[in-house]
Structure formats: structure tokens, C-alpha cells
Design a protein around this motif. Sequence first.
Motif, PDB file in Angstrom:
ATOM      1  N   ASP A 232       0.821  -1.211   0.000  1.00  0.00           N
ATOM      2  CA  ASP A 232       0.000   0.000   0.000  1.00  0.00           C
ATOM      3  C   ASP A 232       0.853   1.258   0.000  1.00  0.00           C
ATOM      4  O   ASP A 232       0.427   2.300  -0.519  1.00  0.00           O
ATOM      5  N   PHE A 233       2.063   1.188   0.566  1.00  0.00           N
ATOM      6  CA  PHE A 233       2.969   2.339   0.532  1.00  0.00           C
ATOM      7  C   PHE A 233       3.316   2.689  -0.918  1.00  0.00           C
ATOM      8  O   PHE A 233       3.260   3.860  -1.329  1.00  0.00           O
ATOM      9  N   PHE A 234       3.656   1.688  -1.688  1.00  0.00           N
ATOM     10  CA  PHE A 234       4.006   1.949  -3.086  1.00  0.00           C
ATOM     11  C   PHE A 234       2.779   2.315  -3.904  1.00  0.00           C
ATOM     12  O   PHE A 234       2.877   3.072  -4.874  1.00  0.00           O
ATOM     13  N   ARG A 235       1.616   1.827  -3.522  1.00  0.00           N
ATOM     14  CA  ARG A 235       0.389   2.239  -4.211  1.00  0.00           C
ATOM     15  C   ARG A 235       0.116   3.718  -3.973  1.00  0.00           C
ATOM     16  O   ARG A 235      -0.300   4.435  -4.899  1.00  0.00           O
ATOM     17  N   ARG A 236       0.364   4.176  -2.749  1.00  0.00           N
ATOM     18  CA  ARG A 236       0.169   5.604  -2.467  1.00  0.00           C
ATOM     19  C   ARG A 236       1.121   6.458  -3.291  1.00  0.00           C
ATOM     20  O   ARG A 236       0.763   7.552  -3.751  1.00  0.00           O
ATOM     21  N   LEU A 237       2.349   5.987  -3.453  1.00  0.00           N
ATOM     22  CA  LEU A 237       3.309   6.742  -4.275  1.00  0.00           C
ATOM     23  C   LEU A 237       2.816   6.883  -5.715  1.00  0.00           C
ATOM     24  O   LEU A 237       3.157   7.854  -6.406  1.00  0.00           O
ATOM     25  N   ARG A 238       2.023   5.924  -6.150  1.00  0.00           N
ATOM     26  CA  ARG A 238       1.486   5.965  -7.513  1.00  0.00           C
ATOM     27  C   ARG A 238       0.100   6.600  -7.564  1.00  0.00           C
ATOM     28  O   ARG A 238      -0.573   6.589  -8.592  1.00  0.00           O
ATOM     29  N   GLY A 239      -0.352   7.143  -6.396  1.00  0.00           N
ATOM     30  CA  GLY A 239      -1.642   7.811  -6.347  1.00  0.00           C
ATOM     31  C   GLY A 239      -2.824   6.868  -6.286  1.00  0.00           C
ATOM     32  O   GLY A 239      -3.953   7.266  -6.607  1.00  0.00           O
ATOM     33  N   LEU A 240      -2.589   5.628  -5.865  1.00  0.00           N
ATOM     34  CA  LEU A 240      -3.653   4.630  -5.792  1.00  0.00           C
ATOM     35  C   LEU A 240      -4.118   4.434  -4.361  1.00  0.00           C
ATOM     36  O   LEU A 240      -3.369   4.647  -3.416  1.00  0.00           O
TER      37      LEU A 240
END
Length: 403
Positions: free
Chosen positions: A353-361
Motif C-alpha cells: 500500500d505504501f508503493f500504491r500511495r506513491l502511484r496515487g492509488l
Amino acid sequence: MGAYLLGVVLFALGIAVTIALHEAGHMLTARAFGMRVRRYFIGFGPTVFSFRRGHTTYGLAALPIGGFCDIAGMTAQDPVTAEEAPHAMVNKPWWQRVIVLSGGVITNVLIGIIIIYGIAVSSGLPNPDVDTTPTVGEVSCVADQLDAQTLATCTGSGPAGQAGVTVGDRVLALDGEELADFGQLRDKVLTMPGEDVVLTIERGSEVLDITVPVGSVTRLDAEGRPYTAGAVGLTNAPLENTIINYGPVEAVGATLSFTGTLLEGTVQGLMAFPSKIPGVVASIFGAERDMEGPMSVVGASRVGGELVERSLWEMFWLMLASLNFFLALFNIVPLPPLDGGHIAVVLWEKVRDFFRRLRGLAPAGPANYEKLLPLTYAMAAALLTVGLMVIVADVVNPVRLFG
């Protein structure tokens, strides 16, 4: 025999209490964070008895070789009622889930520490700085072994005595290789019948090199078969200052230090665990049992009986502490169905989820445990198979500390 059976029963009871407290660690932390605990059981299989209190059913199952704490909504695939949903684990913050999943492991470590502290203030702990350098306590002749308990009659001072080794000498090295303890000296000499060895001796302020011709004697292996072994006729002097007694305050530091040593040894044992399994299987068919190999509840309880039979209560409690450390570290192995496998999934969700947030997801939600079912079933089958093999080995060829 009465003391032996008492030890077996007490150690088995200690294991049962350990399991109960491990599961209680999960249950109490879950309740602390408002999670719903459906069932708290010791053992697996058919229910022997149970009772319900509040939202939780407590029980004892027919096979007391484990236990479980059923928390509502441990995974997204675990159905929950509308009333349970606010209390489901999967709906709680990730850090609370990790703490609950770690509750049993933390409990086992705390149990081990408490046991070691009790030993430290009651009878003392092993001295980590004891000098184990081989020191000659007796010089004697060497003789053939007649049976498991008997050596043939012999006369004279033996190879070492004839070469000039005397009582009180400290044996620093054999053929230039430093010796850590008398066992290392014995094991090396055992494989060198008929050869000459150079013992480096410390005698007072002098350091001497003494050449000793190794004698050839008959020894018997675990199956009673004779073989030729080396012997020089030396007996180790008793070690001094092996145990240190501590007061209540001093014992805290000593306990933590000794705990670190035991945990380090447990990690090494876990890493060696897979390589020990072939030896366990071989022991079922008559091969010599590895004293440092894995044991089941059956084998550990039998060893506990041997220790109580000889009034070695300190070793009894140390073994129970070691068992708790083993259970703790084994359970954090990051593979399902172990606690560490569930923790790994929660942490993976957080990283994902951390990397999803970086991608705006948006967060992707709880992991789909159905994808892990093949690995879970494979691990469960492997653990069950290994467990059964170790139990069989402990029945037909158990570890015996005292022959």
C-alpha cells in the motif's frame, strides 16, 4: 522409576502450560485491541470438554500437541457476522494485528526469561567465562572395553604418564591445534590409534611439548560393535567456578545475558534443523540418535524424566526455558501457517500500500489468503510429517542423556 515418571509428567505438563500461555498471549492482546476471540483451545481433534464464557468458548481437545486461538476475521476470507465485523482482526490497524500475531512469541520469550531468572536467584547460572582448558586430573593405564559399563583390568601409568604428563598439567594444544576443552582432546585422540601426538603442556610457568604414543584399545559403538580407538590414559580434572550465584538485582543482567546466549544457540539450531531430519529418519531404523537432533514432546518429556531422576532440577528448568525460546523463534519463521507467515502477510500489505500511495492509488485492502492455501497446506503437511517422524524416533530410539 517413581522419580523418572514424575519428571516425564512434569515436563509434559510444562509443555502443555507453555502451549496454553502461548495461545493466551494471542488471546489477551486480541482482547486488548477489541478483537473478538471465538475459541481458545488446547490440543487438536475431538473436544474432550469445553465451556463458554462471554463470546469465547474455552476447551481441551483430545490431542494435546498444540493449541489455537480463533480470532474473528483473522483474514479477509474468514466470514464474520455483522455483529463481529467491528471486532474483526482484519478490520484493525496493521500494527495491532502484528502485535496480536506476535503475542504468543512474546509470551514464550517472557516465560523463558522468567525461568532463567528463577534459576539465577535460586541455584545460579553457568559461568560464561569458565576456563575449560583440559587439565589433567588423573593419569592411568588404557584398557579395552568389555561392555557398556566395564573396562578390562590394566596396570601401569599409560602412554601419557610414561611420556611425562602429570596430574595438574594443562593441555593447551594437540599437534599445534589449540584445544577448547577436554572433550575435543578426547575426540581427536580417539581417531588416532597407534600414532604419535605432540601435547603442548602448561606446567606452572613452563610450556612444554611432550610426544605421546597413542595406545590402541577396543571400544564399543552404540550398537555394541567393537572398533579400534586411540587412548592415552588421561582424565580431566573437574572444572572450577562453573556456576555463579546471583542476588535479585544482579540476576537481571545475568538473566538477559544468558538469554541472549540461549537465543543465539536456538537460532543456530533452527538453521541446522532441516539437515537433522535425515538423521532422525535413519535413527528409526537403528542408526545412532543424534544427541543434538530434534525431539518431540515425547522425547523431551523422557529427557525431563532422566533429569528429575538424577535430581538435576536446574537442567530440567533450563531445558524448559530452551523449549520456549525454540517455540518463539520457530513460530516467527515467515511461512504460513506459522505466526511469522501471518505477520509477513500483514507487513507485505503495508509495503504494497505504501508503493500504491506513491502511484496515487488507494490501499488494496487485505491480502487474499486463498492464493496462499497451496503453500499453507504444503507447510502444514511437512510439519505434520516431520512431527510424526520425530515422535516415532523418540519411541523406538529415544535420546538418552545418561546411556
